[in-house]
Design a protein around this motif. Structure first.
Motif, PDB file in Angstrom:
ATOM      1  N   ALA A  35       0.839  -1.194   0.000  1.00 26.36           N
ATOM      2  CA  ALA A  35       0.000   0.000   0.000  1.00 26.36           C
ATOM      3  C   ALA A  35       0.874   1.244   0.000  1.00 26.36           C
ATOM      4  CB  ALA A  35      -0.893   0.003   1.227  1.00 26.36           C
ATOM      5  N   PHE A  36       0.537   2.221  -0.837  1.00 21.99           N
ATOM      6  CA  PHE A  36       1.099   3.563  -0.722  1.00 21.99           C
ATOM      7  C   PHE A  36       0.092   4.361   0.094  1.00 21.99           C
ATOM      8  CE2 PHE A  36       3.804   3.724  -4.876  1.00 21.99           C
ATOM      9  CZ  PHE A  36       4.657   2.788  -4.321  1.00 21.99           C
ATOM     10  N   LEU A  37       0.511   4.782   1.268  1.00 22.72           N
ATOM     11  CA  LEU A  37      -0.399   5.453   2.178  1.00 22.72           C
ATOM     12  C   LEU A  37       0.078   6.867   2.431  1.00 22.72           C
ATOM     13  CD1 LEU A  37      -2.692   5.366   4.347  1.00 22.72           C
ATOM     14  CD2 LEU A  37      -0.994   4.449   5.925  1.00 22.72           C
ATOM     15  N   LEU A 208       4.607   4.595   3.735  1.00 22.55           N
ATOM     16  CA  LEU A 208       3.956   5.811   4.201  1.00 22.55           C
ATOM     17  C   LEU A 208       4.660   7.021   3.596  1.00 22.55           C
ATOM     18  CD1 LEU A 208       1.803   7.025   6.108  1.00 22.55           C
ATOM     19  CD2 LEU A 208       3.584   7.165   7.841  1.00 22.55           C
ATOM     20  N   ILE A 209       3.880   7.899   2.987  1.00 26.04           N
ATOM     21  CA  ILE A 209       4.444   9.041   2.263  1.00 26.04           C
ATOM     22  C   ILE A 209       3.867  10.335   2.812  1.00 26.04           C
ATOM     23  CG2 ILE A 209       4.766  10.073  -0.024  1.00 26.04           C
ATOM     24  CD1 ILE A 209       3.971   7.303  -1.184  1.00 26.04           C
ATOM     25  N   PHE A 210       4.746  11.261   3.154  1.00 25.37           N
ATOM     26  CA  PHE A 210       4.307  12.620   3.488  1.00 25.37           C
ATOM     27  C   PHE A 210       5.026  13.591   2.568  1.00 25.37           C
ATOM     28  CE2 PHE A 210       3.735  11.299   8.199  1.00 25.37           C
ATOM     29  CZ  PHE A 210       2.429  10.912   7.957  1.00 25.37           C
ATOM     30  N   GLU A 211       4.304  14.511   1.962  1.00 20.51           N
ATOM     31  CA  GLU A 211       4.895  15.572   1.135  1.00 20.51           C
ATOM     32  C   GLU A 211       5.977  15.082   0.186  1.00 20.51           C
ATOM     33  OE1 GLU A 211       5.621  17.262   4.701  1.00 20.51           O
ATOM     34  OE2 GLU A 211       3.463  17.486   4.852  1.00 20.51           O
ATOM     35  N   GLY A 212       5.671  14.052  -0.537  1.00 18.32           N
ATOM     36  CA  GLY A 212       6.598  13.582  -1.559  1.00 18.32           C
ATOM     37  C   GLY A 212       7.782  12.804  -1.019  1.00 18.32           C
TER      38      GLY A 212
END
Ligand code: ATP
Ligand code: MG
Lengths: 349, 286
Positions: A35-37, A208-212
């Protein structure tokens, strides 16, 4: 089966300054369900499109089974993307939609017809072939979109928010279908979601991705038990924090000194101690126990939640579901932090 | 008063004018085409004028030329508007300027571009003169016949120049509203660039521009001033032929002129009817 490696993958859209995706490094195992979350706009779709070859990469590489595919055209990658809003071709009927990929590959008509029937059966849409997309419900459209992707037996399946347009009970059904398909087709699958629970329910591993920026890529348990930052800990449910000074597997805080596991790889010095509300034990049970005031007692229906005073800050504690122990507001009570449930972050910010 | 009645009443003045001018005129035309003009004593209608028209060699040559010009124009307009819209869809430096220039012809009156074309491309025009002065041709009469020519090239040029932006803008808005997703999806399902254009873009664009293309065809089929200035006297397009007969000193030619006008109208009505049927059939599958 195909493995996906992203090496320093970066995307800066034309006319923008901030990268939409910055320096991704990621290894997805063959046949894995990942999953890309992340919150809206963090670069999930952009990353999917770079894997599919639909958007060019600004920097870094995409590799399938160790082979660089940056310059391979999307139609030759055998990677299929399924869009959130289904995107069924409006002027084609369901059978034509599903058979599209085969038609583009010049597969004979009778074979297309046979395989379309086969796959429609798999997604439980037998006999829907002659219908038009506007005669289908949202859940049915989603299944048509899946069938259309699967019929070409892709090496990699990319699902962009497959569940977010569906209502609750359809979502459960779709989740089951995705798991079934993933098992049956043994296809490396990446799906995008901004719902943490959905990621946990479906994925082998979560990115888990935040702001790229990729924050953490691991099994879902690790996000609860071993978050890499306060922000990650907060994204996955509630967490309690207290600052302290670590020395020799002990952390001295305003509320006392707590013993921690030996295998935590955090150097001595200022640290942040993290513990989940549901991990705190009620009562003083030897090591790592302390007393404090119950600031609030909140009845949650199936359990009680306490808010306890931690030297000015407040912690959440999940109470006993059987009500064997029940504390009153404004009374002092004992609590224990189990040593193996304590997680530490470097620094105390 | 009911809402419906009020609307009808409000629309009535303009509708009456429309009916009187259009249907009234049309009815008069039909009557005249049938040799029925009671005011000058012709009170037994017949089909003489139509017989004359359909045995007239000139009529068929004019019809052929008119069809040629309308069909070539419509096809070129469709192709060029799609190609140009596809090119303009991408972002590039100077896009705003190009966009402005692209839509510029819409604002230019037909007469202006027609006369401009005459000045530029006739054998005595500017381009021929420049070519002659630069020594590319040794005599201005060697410049290819681009206006007042056999194939109506100048006429087609003007129509195409004026109408490509009209339809191009429609195509652009269709492309913009559909975004890139359909094409991307097609690519990821294994379609190459051409296939995704052919199987995904075209089926979405064509129904969107068909009505406008029919208008292009009908306009080109019936219009007068461009072929008047840029065409040959013989064969002339139908509208010119009809007007010449109408304007003839011999009053006996008038019924045939009217027959031609009626024929042109009927032709376009049938065309629009067929188009509607086609459209219903296509959308009936939905
Ligand atoms: N074609 C584009 N041109 C310029 N910027 C874009 C383009 N596509 C996306 N972006 C920007 O890149 C960033 C990441 O977008 P992306 O679509 O990958 O986010 P996302 O994580 O999929 O979000 P969501 O959950 O809302 O779908 C956003 O800031 C977005 O505005
Ligand atoms: Mg997205």
């Amino acid at each position: 089966m195909t493995n996906i490696s992203l090496r320093n993958l970066t995307k800066v859209y034309e006319g923008t300054k901030e990268p939409a995706v910055e320096n991704f490094n990621l290894e997805i195992e063959p046949g894995e369900l990942v999953a890309f979350l992340g919150p809206s706009g963090c670069g999930k779709t952009t990353t999917l499109k770079m894997i599919a070859g639909l958007h060019s990469v600004t920097g870094g590489d995409v590799l399938f089974n160790g082979e660089r595919v940056n310059d391979i055209k999307p139609e030759n990658r055998e990677v299929v993307m399924v869009y959130q809003n289904y995107l069924l071709f409006p002027y084609m009927n369901i059978a034509e939609n599903v058979g599209f990929g085969l038609k583009m590959r010049h597969v004979p008509k009778d074979e297309i017809a046979r395989r379309v029937d086969e796959i429609l059966k798999l997604v439980k849409l037998e006999g829907y072939g002659p219908r038009k997309p506007n005669q289908m419900s949202g859940g049915q459209k989603q299944r048509v979109a899946l069938a259309r992707a699967l019929i070409i037996r892709p090496k990699i399946l990319l699902l962009d928010e497959p569940l977010s347009n569906l209502d609750a009970h359809l979502r459960d059904e779709m989740r089951e279908l995705i798991l079934t398909i993933h098992k049956e087709f043994d296809v490396t699958t990446v799906f995008v979601t901004h719902d943490q629970e959905e990621a946990v329910l479906l994925a082998d591993r979560i990115a888990l991705i935040f702001e790229g920026k990729l924050q953490q890529f691991s099994r879902s348990e690790d996000f609860y038990e071993r978050p890499a930052s306060k922000r990650i800990a907060d994204f996955f449910g509630n967490a309690n924090y207290i600052a302290g000074e670590k020395k020799d597997n002990k952390v001295a805080t305003a509320l006392g000194t707590f013993a921690v596991r030996e295998d935590l790889k955090v150097p001595d010095g200022r640290v942040t101690l993290i513990i989940r509300p549901e991990s705190i034990e009620l009562g003083k049970n030897g090591e790592n126990s302390f007393e404090t005031k119950i600031a609030r007692r909140i009845y949650m229906g199936t359990y009680i939640r306490y808010r306890i005073d931690m030297d000015g800050a407040f912690w959440d504690v999940v109470g006993d579901p059987h009500y064997n122990v029940d504390y009153d507001e404004d009374k002092t009570a004992g609590f224990t932090l189990p040593k193996n449930k304590i997680w530490l972050l470097e620094g105390d910010k | 008063m009911t809402n419906r009645a009020r609307v009808s009443l409000l629309l009535a003045p303009s509708l009456i004018i429309l009916c009187v001018l259009f249907f009234g005129g049309f009815l008069l035309g039909i009557m005249q085409s049938l040799n029925y003009m009671p005011m000058i004593g012709l009170d037994s209608p017949n089909f003489e004028a139509y017989k004359m028209m359909f045995t007239d060699e000139q009529f068929f040559q004019s019809l052929l030329l008119t069809l040629w010009i309308s069909i070539v124009t419509t096809v070129l307009v469709i192709v060029l508007s799609i190609v140009s819209a596809l090119a303009l869809r991408n972002t590039f430096v100077g896009k705003r300027l190009v966009n402005f220039l692209y839509q510029f012809p819409i604002t230019v009156p037909y007469v202006v571009i027609t006369i401009g074309t005459l000045f530029l491309f006739s054998q005595s025009g500017s381009v021929a003169r420049i070519a002659y002065n630069m020594g590319i041709i040794s005599d201005q009469s060697m410049f290819p016949e681009l206006v007042n020519d056999k194939f109506g090239l100048g006429i087609i040029f003007v129509y195409v120049w004026k109408q490509v932006p009209f339809i191009g803008v429609i195509v652009l808005s269709i492309l913009q509203s559909m975004g890139n997703n359909f094409e991307e999806l097609a690519r990821s399902l294994g379609a190459n660039k051409w296939q995704s254009f052919r199987h995904v873009l075209l089926p979405i664009i064509i129904p969107g521009i068909l009505p406008a293309s029919i208008i292009t065809f009908a306009y080109t089929f019936g219009s007068y001033e461009v072929p008047f200035l840029l065409g040959r006297p013989y064969p002339a397009v139908l509208s010119i032929l009809a007007y010449r007969l109408y304007d003839n000193v011999d009053l006996n030619a008038r019924p045939e002129a009217m027959a031609m006008a009626v024929f042109m109208t009927a032709f376009l009505v049938v065309l629009v009817f067929l188009y509607k049927k086609l459209l219903n059939k296509a959308s009936g599958r939905d």
